[in-house]
Scaffold this active site. Structure first.
Site, mmCIF file in Angstrom:
data_model
loop_
_atom_site.group_PDB
_atom_site.id
_atom_site.type_symbol
_atom_site.label_atom_id
_atom_site.label_comp_id
_atom_site.label_asym_id
_atom_site.label_seq_id
_atom_site.Cartn_x
_atom_site.Cartn_y
_atom_site.Cartn_z
ATOM 1 N N SER A 85 22.867 -8.888 -25.795
ATOM 2 C CA SER A 85 22.555 -10.129 -26.520
ATOM 3 C C SER A 85 22.519 -9.911 -28.023
ATOM 4 O O SER A 85 22.376 -8.789 -28.499
ATOM 5 C CB SER A 85 21.188 -10.664 -26.082
ATOM 6 O OG SER A 85 21.093 -10.664 -24.698
HETATM 7 N N1 SAH Z 1 19.106 -6.316 -21.797
HETATM 8 C C1 SAH Z 1 20.498 -5.980 -21.699
HETATM 9 C C2 SAH Z 1 21.358 -7.210 -21.564
HETATM 10 C C3 SAH Z 1 22.199 -7.113 -20.361
HETATM 11 S S1 SAH Z 1 23.053 -8.570 -19.888
HETATM 12 C C4 SAH Z 1 20.942 -5.076 -22.829
HETATM 13 O O1 SAH Z 1 20.144 -4.794 -23.753
HETATM 14 O O2 SAH Z 1 22.061 -4.600 -22.770
HETATM 15 C C5 SAH Z 1 22.138 -9.022 -18.446
HETATM 16 C C6 SAH Z 1 22.190 -8.076 -17.304
HETATM 17 O O3 SAH Z 1 21.477 -8.670 -16.229
HETATM 18 C C7 SAH Z 1 23.564 -7.753 -16.756
HETATM 19 O O4 SAH Z 1 23.785 -6.381 -16.865
HETATM 20 C C8 SAH Z 1 23.509 -8.194 -15.295
HETATM 21 O O5 SAH Z 1 24.200 -7.342 -14.409
HETATM 22 C C9 SAH Z 1 22.007 -8.147 -15.031
HETATM 23 N N2 SAH Z 1 21.525 -8.921 -13.885
HETATM 24 C C10 SAH Z 1 21.878 -10.163 -13.472
HETATM 25 N N3 SAH Z 1 21.183 -10.497 -12.358
HETATM 26 C C11 SAH Z 1 20.353 -9.444 -12.083
HETATM 27 C C12 SAH Z 1 19.396 -9.169 -11.055
HETATM 28 N N4 SAH Z 1 19.124 -10.033 -10.055
HETATM 29 N N5 SAH Z 1 18.744 -7.992 -11.092
HETATM 30 C C13 SAH Z 1 18.996 -7.075 -12.061
HETATM 31 N N6 SAH Z 1 19.891 -7.272 -13.038
HETATM 32 C C14 SAH Z 1 20.571 -8.440 -13.056
#
Ligand code: SAH
Length: 271
Positions: free
Chosen positions: A115
């Site tokens: 993000s």
């Molecule tokens: N906080 C992260 C942002 C990642 S984007 C960073 O700093 O890089 C959001 C992430 O949520 C993705 O990698 C996606 O695979 C994950 N995601 C979506 N649904 C999820 C779930 N039910 N449990 C765990 N992760 C999930």
């Protein structure tokens, strides 16, 4: 036979076989099979000394990023300090390193994105405005849904006592392990699993923060939130997403719907 170290533990590679910055923190690894503490064999972490491409300037570039966030109204000193400390360029692919300190979201592989810094900063400061801070001003235990590349987990580690972060995509869980192995973080625990189920074994949490948004808020998150704790998550409604803040009080739940955001969807199961 040499005894396996207890986790979290620091593995010192010694002066001869690794440069000092590769002092590896053993980020605790949990898989679905050991989420309840069954499997006692954490996967070894491979230290990766990724070339930064930004050299010695990265501190100054990061400072400029933080100045812009302050100009946009971010005034939470602890969050600003975390943003100054964590090297975002270490979490993105080498080809994107030069964009690491722009206020933009960036691809991290498998169709997911890291993000924008101002959104990450806003969500963490909202989390800290819950009522459950320790005497140090830090949050106690925090659960992050969606580890992605691990950048937000590293920021959370600066403002919380313990961070538990779950990722449902194995490839990204492994990427985050490798990215975080470069930092000496003792308080980050990465879990491969479905974050919609939360992580009951470390509950209750003083904060739960999601980097993925669905149209319902999983009941497990509410159940695993401490009284006085706060959830900050994107929430989809009528085709658009907004930030949702839930406070758990003695009298029940309080809900606020804030500004629109654009997060990847919250999905169930692992892949
Ligand atoms: N906080 C992260 C942002 C990642 S984007 C960073 O700093 O890089 C959001 C992430 O949520 C993705 O990698 C996606 O695979 C994950 N995601 C979506 N649904 C999820 C779930 N039910 N449990 C765990 N992760 C999930």
């Amino acid at each position: 036979m040499k005894k396996r170290p207890a986790f979290p533990a620091r593995i010192d590679f010694g002066r001869d076989n690794a440069p000092p910055e590769v002092l590896l923190s053993a980020t605790k690894v949990m898989t679905p099979s050991n989420q309840r503490g069954m499997d006692k064999t954490p996967k070894p972490l491979v230290p990766q000394n990724k070339p930064s491409g930004l050299g010695l300037d990265s501190k100054a570039v990061r400072e400029r990023m933080v100045d812009k966030l302050i100009a946009q109204g971010l005034d939470d000193e602890m969050v600003l300090k975390a943003l100054r400390a964590v090297e975002r360029h270490r979490f993105v692919d080498t080809a994107l390193v030069n964009q690491a300190y722009e206020d933009t979201s960036l691809p991290i592989g498998l169709g997911q994105t890291i993000s924008k810094p101002n959104v990450v900063a806003r969500m963490i400061s909202l989390l800290r405005q819950g009522r459950n801070l320790l005497i140090t001003g830090k949050l106690n235990r925090v659960l992050e849904i969606g580890t992605g590349c691990g950048y937000q987990a590293a920021l959370l580690a600066e403002v919380s006592k313990e961070v538990y972060s779950i990722e449902r995509l194995k490839g990204l869980h492994e990427k985050a392990l490798s990215n975080l192995a470069q930092l000496s973080l003792q308080n980050v625990h990465l879990i491969f699993g479905d974050g919609m189920l939360g992580h009951p074994s470390a509950a209750p949490y003083s904060g739960i923060i999601s980097a993925a948004g669905g149209d319902t808020l999983p009941q497990a998150w509410i159940d695993q939130l401490d009284v006085g704790g706060r959830i900050v998550a994107p929430w989809a409604q009528d085709g658009s997403q907004s930030l949702l803040v839930i406070d758990k009080t003695n009298k029940g739940l309080e809900r606020q719907i804030l500004e629109p955001v654009h997060f990847v969807p919250l999905k169930s199961g692992i892949a």
